[in-house]
Design a protein around this motif. Structure first.
Motif, short mmCIF file in Angstrom:
data_model
loop_
_atom_site.label_atom_id
_atom_site.label_comp_id
_atom_site.label_asym_id
_atom_site.label_seq_id
_atom_site.Cartn_x
_atom_site.Cartn_y
_atom_site.Cartn_z
N HIS A 1 2.08 7.04 2.09
CA HIS A 1 1.30 8.22 2.84
C HIS A 1 0.06 8.12 3.17
O HIS A 1 -0.93 7.41 2.46
N HIS B 1 -5.09 2.46 -0.12
CA HIS B 1 -5.01 1.92 -1.96
C HIS B 1 -3.44 0.72 -2.27
O HIS B 1 -2.40 1.80 -1.50
N ARG C 1 1.07 -0.91 0.23
CA ARG C 1 0.17 0.16 -0.03
C ARG C 1 0.74 1.31 0.09
O ARG C 1 2.08 0.89 0.34
N PHE C 2 0.40 1.89 -0.08
CA PHE C 2 0.98 3.24 -0.61
C PHE C 2 1.39 4.36 1.25
O PHE C 2 0.67 3.79 1.71
N ALA D 1 -3.18 9.90 2.91
CA ALA D 1 -4.18 10.18 1.91
C ALA D 1 -4.36 9.12 1.35
O ALA D 1 -5.24 9.28 0.26
N GLU D 2 -3.07 8.71 0.58
CA GLU D 2 -3.43 7.15 -0.10
C GLU D 2 -3.83 6.13 0.80
O GLU D 2 -3.27 4.60 -0.24
#
Length: 140
Positions: free
Chosen positions: A82, A88, A79-80, A84-85
């Motif tokens: 940050h 995902h 997964r990302f 905020a992501e």
């Protein structure tokens, strides 16, 4: 002349970080040499080595020896970083920019078009299946 709307223009910025570029290069060719990644990404070999070490340490890549060369495997489900992501998986970005994630199989046709899916996000290896010029890409 500067306007309030545009402000001072900053040249040289890009949308992707060097870490993303290195990961995309590896996704396109899991057997790529660090020297070739450096040339492709416009970085030094030392910088690429440090980035690959970062990606391995944080669980994005696994490295295995294949004879005298290294072979890299993008970790499934990564997964990302940050917040905020963070919800995902990186598989969608890699599928869009490097080609779909898939496990190579001897029965698979090299010309078979694959769409990004949950199965591909869980696959163990990234294939070099980048669509050719003019072919549509599936948005994830």
């Amino acid at each position: 002349m500067e306007s309030e709307r545009t402000g001072h223009r900053r040249n040289g910025w890009t949308f992707l970080t060097n870490h993303a570029r290195v990961l995309i290069a590896i996704a396109r060719d899991p057997g790529i040499r660090l020297r070739d990644i450096a040339v492709e990404c416009g970085l030094t070999e030392r910088t690429v080595q440090a980035i690959v070490t970062d990606l391995q340490a944080d669980g994005y890549l696994n490295k295995t020896r294949d004879g005298r060369r290294n072979r890299y495997v993008v970790a499934p489900g990564a997964r990302f970083r940050h917040p905020a992501e963070a919800g995902h998986e990186i598989a969608g970005l890699l599928a869009y920019l490097a080609g779909p994630l898939s496990t190579p199989s001897p029965a698979a046709s090299p010309s078979a078009e694959m769409a990004p899916s949950a199965e591909m996000a869980q696959s163990a290896e990234v294939a070099n299946d980048t669509p050719g010029h003019g072919e549509p890409r599936t948005t994830v």
